[in-house]
Write a protein that holds these residues in place. Structure first.
Motif, PDB file in Angstrom:
ATOM      1  N   THR A 175       0.833  -1.219   0.000  1.00 49.59           N
ATOM      2  CA  THR A 175       0.000   0.000   0.000  1.00 49.59           C
ATOM      3  C   THR A 175       0.857   1.254   0.000  1.00 49.59           C
ATOM      4  OG1 THR A 175      -0.098   0.028   2.418  1.00 49.59           O
ATOM      5  CG2 THR A 175      -1.858  -1.156   1.253  1.00 49.59           C
ATOM      6  N   THR A 176       2.167   1.110  -0.030  1.00 49.21           N
ATOM      7  CA  THR A 176       3.071   2.256   0.001  1.00 49.21           C
ATOM      8  C   THR A 176       4.192   2.080  -1.006  1.00 49.21           C
ATOM      9  OG1 THR A 176       4.573   3.576   1.373  1.00 49.21           O
ATOM     10  CG2 THR A 176       4.472   1.229   1.850  1.00 49.21           C
ATOM     11  N   GLY A 177       4.738   3.189  -1.451  1.00 47.10           N
ATOM     12  CA  GLY A 177       5.904   3.154  -2.326  1.00 47.10           C
ATOM     13  C   GLY A 177       7.204   3.292  -1.556  1.00 47.10           C
ATOM     14  N   LEU A 178       7.107   3.539  -0.241  1.00 51.14           N
ATOM     15  CA  LEU A 178       8.311   3.690   0.577  1.00 51.14           C
ATOM     16  C   LEU A 178       8.920   2.330   0.897  1.00 51.14           C
ATOM     17  CD1 LEU A 178       7.262   6.339   3.256  1.00 51.14           C
ATOM     18  CD2 LEU A 178       8.895   6.642   1.401  1.00 51.14           C
ATOM     19  N   PRO A 179      10.208   2.158   0.656  1.00 52.09           N
ATOM     20  CA  PRO A 179      10.863   0.907   1.059  1.00 52.09           C
ATOM     21  C   PRO A 179      11.186   0.955   2.544  1.00 52.09           C
ATOM     22  CG  PRO A 179      12.449   2.349   0.018  1.00 52.09           C
ATOM     23  CD  PRO A 179      11.105   3.042  -0.077  1.00 52.09           C
ATOM     24  N   PRO A 180      11.466  -0.178   3.166  1.00 53.69           N
ATOM     25  CA  PRO A 180      11.897  -0.156   4.569  1.00 53.69           C
ATOM     26  C   PRO A 180      13.187   0.654   4.701  1.00 53.69           C
ATOM     27  CG  PRO A 180      11.422  -2.399   3.866  1.00 53.69           C
ATOM     28  CD  PRO A 180      11.382  -1.536   2.641  1.00 53.69           C
ATOM     29  N   LYS A 181      13.333   1.322   5.828  1.00 53.72           N
ATOM     30  CA  LYS A 181      14.547   2.107   6.072  1.00 53.72           C
ATOM     31  C   LYS A 181      15.729   1.160   6.195  1.00 53.72           C
ATOM     32  CE  LYS A 181      16.560   5.806   8.700  1.00 53.72           C
ATOM     33  NZ  LYS A 181      17.117   6.439   7.542  1.00 53.72           N
ATOM     34  N   THR A 182      16.831   1.507   5.537  1.00 48.42           N
ATOM     35  CA  THR A 182      18.026   0.676   5.572  1.00 48.42           C
ATOM     36  C   THR A 182      19.162   1.404   6.285  1.00 48.42           C
ATOM     37  OG1 THR A 182      18.745   1.494   3.419  1.00 48.42           O
ATOM     38  CG2 THR A 182      17.471  -0.551   3.442  1.00 48.42           C
ATOM     39  N   TYR A 183      20.138   0.625   6.722  1.00 48.33           N
ATOM     40  CA  TYR A 183      21.303   1.157   7.410  1.00 48.33           C
ATOM     41  C   TYR A 183      22.576   0.642   6.747  1.00 48.33           C
ATOM     42  CZ  TYR A 183      17.918   2.478  10.922  1.00 48.33           C
ATOM     43  OH  TYR A 183      16.838   3.028  11.551  1.00 48.33           O
ATOM     44  N   PHE A 184      23.677   1.281   7.084  1.00 49.83           N
ATOM     45  CA  PHE A 184      24.978   0.914   6.540  1.00 49.83           C
ATOM     46  C   PHE A 184      25.517  -0.336   7.221  1.00 49.83           C
ATOM     47  CE2 PHE A 184      24.782   5.592   6.171  1.00 49.83           C
ATOM     48  CZ  PHE A 184      24.817   5.692   4.793  1.00 49.83           C
TER      49      PHE A 184
END
Length: 154
Positions: A131-140
């Protein structure tokens, strides 16, 4: 020639400075209410607890100190050289609430239990049912193949 500053100019400067410092920050990768926290975790992949990360497609949940507010999902996405993805378990498109902790489903997807948004585990891209175009937040991350130490950070 001596320059002077008017009280109105100083007051205007202070007001705009105050508004700028205290305004809500806009984030393009998550909703504005997404919690900010320090990510600083070291994983020794020689330990049995992290063995899944020694194989392509293997994943684990990380729920230890300095791993975000709800933990992390770490997945191995490549072998030569070793590649990983590190996802925050907070839903990127919803303010933290009941049932907004992301989960891995069928070893293929990351899902949000609240609205069933779905992302591909190996790259974080939204699936057709999302339902969203935002991907999960990722980290280095950084990986030392000699010691098999995986460091996660922001």
């Amino acid at each position: 020639m001596k320059k002077t500053f008017s009280p109105i100019a100083i007051l205007t400067f202070l007001i705009f400075s105050f508004l700028n410092i205290n305004s809500c920050s806009s984030r393009e990768d998550t909703v504005s209410c997404f919690p900010n926290s320090t990510i600083n975790v070291n994983l020794n992949l020689n330990l049995a607890l992290y063995n899944n990360l020694n194989f392509m497609g293997g994943w684990i949940y990380v729920d230890q100190q300095q791993s975000g507010t709800r933990g992390l999902i770490v997945v191995r996405t490549g072998d030569t050289p070793a590649q990983f993805k590190v996802y925050d378990r907070n839903a990127p498109h919803l303010c933290p609430d009941n049932n907004t902790t992301l989960e891995v489903k069928d070893n293929l997807y990351i899902i949000c239990p609240k609205d069933n948004s779905k992302w591909l585990l190996n790259n974080g891209s939204p699936s057709q049912e999302s339902t969203t175009g935002l991907p999960p937040k990722t980290y280095f991350w950084s990986y030392d193949a000699t010691t098999k130490n995986l460091s996660l950070y922001n």
